[in-house]
Design an enzyme around this catalytic site. Structure first.
Site, PDB file in Angstrom:
ATOM      1  N   GLU A 298       0.866  -1.182   0.000  1.00  9.81           N
ATOM      2  CA  GLU A 298       0.000   0.000   0.000  1.00  9.81           C
ATOM      3  C   GLU A 298       0.905   1.235   0.000  1.00  9.81           C
ATOM      4  O   GLU A 298       1.797   1.346   0.847  1.00  9.81           O
ATOM      5  CB  GLU A 298      -0.895   0.016   1.241  1.00  9.81           C
ATOM      6  N   ARG A 518       6.233 -13.021   9.666  1.00  9.84           N
ATOM      7  CA  ARG A 518       6.794 -11.695   9.449  1.00  9.84           C
ATOM      8  C   ARG A 518       8.267 -11.691   9.832  1.00  9.84           C
ATOM      9  O   ARG A 518       8.727 -12.527  10.606  1.00  9.84           O
ATOM     10  CB  ARG A 518       6.073 -10.656  10.333  1.00  9.84           C
ATOM     11  N   LYS A 528       3.742   0.800  10.157  1.00  5.23           N
ATOM     12  CA  LYS A 528       3.746   2.037   9.383  1.00  5.23           C
ATOM     13  C   LYS A 528       3.130   3.187  10.181  1.00  5.23           C
ATOM     14  O   LYS A 528       3.526   4.339  10.027  1.00  5.23           O
ATOM     15  CB  LYS A 528       2.990   1.848   8.070  1.00  5.23           C
TER      16      LYS A 528
END
Length: 815
Positions: A298, A518, A528
């Site tokens: 994104e 992750r 983020k």
């Protein structure tokens, strides 16, 4: 207030203990905190672990619940308590219904070690509420399996014989942990202590008493022998490769109809997603039976090192199978997205060594997505809702249907069209998928498919005022782009049911979905939202601040993409979601590469003037200094010239007034060697007006080099009498946060390390650095590896310290 700590590990530990105790006292102002601590101590947790648990509200809540489920509020054996603590901190959220069941097995000592528990957690995370088979569970976790001492001895004998040649060659330097592990492969449920004892006895029988050479077994030898992942040399234009292929775990295209993990719905039915023969044939024809993956960031911030793993997995699989990987911008939230982020992502993907098959945007498919939403409504699988966000949250928590869930299809179609045409105010309506409000999976509670936003889009402008959600868009675009392997991190695992529900509802092609762990690195944050706050509130100097684990920050610090890719490959692709990779490990890979590629030079960060009293002021000698440690005499390209004059400068930290046996620096009356030059002996110390500060030293040099001192110092000389050496600015960086996992802290900003950046405006350097340009990398002897920063100008060259010389990861790894 920013916390600080000492570089001395003992002092740092004391400081940490003090902070924990202080926070513990603050928590204990609340009676509940005191009760929780008492409860945790009762189950045998050590005091420090218990205090840390109380500080973390999430851990406190989980652990308290686990203790109550296990029925051990009055206390239990320490081994049981430690296993319950593991359950509280590692238990998968999508299997909470099974937690009391697991706690019972721990309390009853049916599960009695971490190895069994490590098998139990992933097993339960993949089992539906109605489908737990006790026999299968016990078999998977080794419940009731007793491994006799004789069986262990036989396995040890086999392992010792298989490794006998290496054991005799390396003796007690052999990696005993590896031998223990090989035995455990034969008997995974064997008692680890017994395995260790028997292996140690067998080693003693084979090798006898340790010799003096065995006792010297030192970290140095292990440091010099890097792991396999570093041994293979790879061209700089491509990500590094190693012998072990991490992509063998993925099926070939067309094999993805029977390999999905089972997904359970509220009625107990099992979702086994598969494609019809017709859909699969159409898909394979479109792809030419090649692997198709995608990297779908994104564009709402800069990429961080976690994205480096995502890049490696998606692009790497496509490269390994001679397939294709899209760079697809997941641009469905125009309020948070910027062209700056779009440009950055494309730049970083290229810098990391990956070449996209195509660059696409989710917004490229807005019309198709809208048309499919209309089709979803027509099929009775979506409806227009008027609940507020607060009401939606409340109804979902209570598993209640929206009042508008069963409105007529024609009415939803009309309202959805009005949403598209901007006739309904923002926030007054959403399109929701009609999924399963009674499911045990929260991500099946009628997720939002479309919302109204009167915000221009960076890619489509003001064409649309309704935007699809991630949950609606992601799976459909995967299908439209014929993705064979939809790869994502484990936090999306619970969304897999929604992913397949929507594709099945629309009767379109279903990709193979697989989640991996992750990449979490210590002493940093990678959310983020948190990174955005650090940048926005100017706690750091932008997204590319060298202290951040953003890829732009690492690049600016001087880290290469090859080092990052080698690190990621070394970490591997797994589904274990409880690992935190130490920052030392990343630094190890960076250091390994720079040691081979960075030329040597000498820079004095904090200069202390040394006057050589027995050298004439007009005398200037030109000496050879090595650019590479293995430089051979006669190879001029491997040396650079340094002047040796009456005035030289050493590091202030390399002098002290009192000498000792373990000190290798300069002291009054002591002799040290100036690297590539001569021994010098300190004859006089000049103090400042305060009679304490040392401002200058007098020394005599030994032109005959008859003395061979043990201390060797780096130095820089005046190029000519009264002229300062070449000056550079040096920026030293340290860990951004004091805690290994600041994201777990309720208040994480105070954990910032106030000493994470130190600027030295005028360090003295040798003249060979005068022509250094942006991106050039060097090893400053005895100081670390450095890279020229982008802020450098013709008048001032600025160096960032990329990594220190200290190889702490190798020491940790070999303990």
């Amino acid at each position: 207030m920013l916390c600080t700590t000492s570089k001395n590990p003992r002092i740092a530990t004391r400081v940490f203990d003090f902070l924990v105790q202080y926070r513990h006292k603050m928590v204990n102002k609340d009676d509940n905190g005191g009760e929780a601590l008492e409860l945790f101590l009762k189950i045998g947790l050590d005091e420090r672990t218990a205090q840390n648990a109380v500080v973390n509200s999430k851990v406190t809540s989980n652990l308290t619940a686990v203790i109550r489920e296990a029925g051990v509020e009055d206390g239990c054996d320490k081994s049981v308590g430690n296993l319950l603590y593991m359950v509280a901190t590692k238990y998968p959220a999508n299997a909470l219904k099974h937690r009391p069941f697991l706690s019972h097995y721990i309390v009853s000592s049916k599960i009695k070690n971490t190895n069994q528990l490590d098998k139990a957690l992933p097993y339960l995370s993949n089992i539906g509420p109605e489908s737990l088979k006790v026999d299968d569970f016990e078999e998977a976790c080794g419940v009731g399996v007793e491994v006799t001492v004789e069986e262990i001895k036989m396995a040890v004998e086999d392992v010792i014989n298989e490794n006998k040649e290496a054991i005799l060659a390396q003796r007690y330097r052999i990696n005993a942990g590896n031998l223990y592990g090989q035995v455990r492969k034969h008997h995974p449920w064997a008692d680890a202590k017994v395995v260790k004892e028997i292996v140690d006895v067998k080693l003693f029988e084979l090798l006898g008493e340790k010799t003096a050479a065995d006792e010297e077994k030192p970290v140095k030898k292990k440091k010099e022998k890097p792991p396999k992942v570093e041994e293979k040399v790879v061209a700089a234009s491509a990500p590094p490769l190693e012998d072990t292929n991490p992509f063998l775990i993925f099926p070939e295209p067309g094999e993805n109809n029977q390999v999905h993990t089972e997904i359970f719905f509220s009625d107990g039915s099992i979702w086994r997603p598969h494609n019809s023969k017709e859909k699969l044939e159409k898909h394979l024809k479109a792809t030419g039976s090649k692997v198709y993956t995608r990297f779908p960031p994104e564009p709402n911030g800069y990429l961080h090192i976690g994205h480096a793993k995502a890049l490696f997995v998606s692009f790497g699989l496509a490269q390994e199978r001679n397939g294709c990987c899209y760079l697809r911008y997941d641009d469905t939230n125009p309020e948070a997205e910027k062209q700056e982020y779009i440009d950055h992502i494309q730049d970083i993907v290229h810098w990391m060594g990956w070449k996209p098959f195509k660059i696409t945007y989710s917004s490229d498919y807005f019309q198709e997505l809208y048309d499919l939403a209309v089709e979803l409504i027509k099929r009775g699988r979506a409806y227009v809702d008027h609940q507020t966000p607060e009401e939606i949250k409340e109804y979902r928590e209570k598993k209640l249907d929206s009042p508008w869930r069963n409105r007529p299809i024609t009415e939803s179609l009309k309202l959805f069209d009005e949403m598209r045409r901007g006739m309904i105010d923002e926030g007054k309506a959403t399109l929701r998928m009609k999924q399963d409000m009674q499911s045990d999976n929260y991500n099946m509670y009628d997720l939002i498919a479309y919302r109204i936003k009167f915000t221009p889009h960076p890619h489509t402008g003001d064409k649309w005022c309704i935007y699809p959600s991630y949950d609606y868009t992601h799976c459909i675009v995967d299908s439209l782009e014929n993705i064979t392997h939809s790869l994502c991190t484990l936090e999306f695992e619970s969304r897999r049911a929604s992913y397949y529900w929507l594709l099945e509802s629309l009767d379109i092609y279903l990709p193979y979905v697989w989640e991996y762990s992750r990449l979490n690195v210590t002493n940093t944050v990678m959310s983020k939202r948190k990174l955005n706050r650090l940048v926005r509130e100017k706690w750091v100097d932008g997204w590319d601040d060298p202290r951040l684990m953003t890829l732009a920050g690492l690049r600016r610090r001087g880290v290469s993409s090859d080092a990052i890719n080698t690190f990621v490959r070394g970490v591997g692709i797994t589904r274990s979601d409880n690992s935190m990779i130490r920052l030392d490990r990343l630094e190890y890979y960076i250091r390994e590469e720079m040691n081979k590629t960075a030329p040597r030079t000498m820079v004095v960060l904090n200069p202390l003037k040394v006057v050589l009293t027995n050298l004439d002021a007009s005398a200037t000698m030109e000496l050879d200094a090595k650019i590479w440690p293995d430089a051979q005499e006669g190879d001029s390209s491997s040396f650079y010239k340094v002047p040796f004059t009456k005035v030289v400068y050493i590091e202030k930290s390399d002098f002290r007034m009192k000498d000792s046996k373990d000190y290798y620096g300069l002291a009054p009356g002591k002799t040290v060697l100036l690297r590539y030059a001569f021994p010098i002996k300190c004859t006089e110390v000049i103090f400042g007006d305060d009679k304490e500060t040392v401002i200058e030293l007098h020394a005599e040099y030994d032109p005959t080099k008859s003395v061979k001192p043990k201390g060797v110092l780096h130095w820089v000389a005046e190029p000519s009498p009264g002229v300062d050496p070449f000056k550079v600015e040096v920026r030293l960086f340290d860990k951004l946060f004091l805690s290994e996992n600041p994201s777990e802290l309720d208040d994480w900003l105070p954990d910032l390390n106030s000493k994470s950046k130190e600027v030295i405006p005028e360090a003295y350097a040798t003249s060979n650095l005068e022509k250094a340009k942006f991106g050039d990398k060097f090893q400053f002897e005895r100081m670390g590896y450095f890279s020229v920063d982008q802020d450098s100008t013709a008048d001032k060259i600025i160096f960032n310290r990329t990594v220190t010389l200290r190889d702490s990861y190798a020491k940790v790894a070999n303990k």
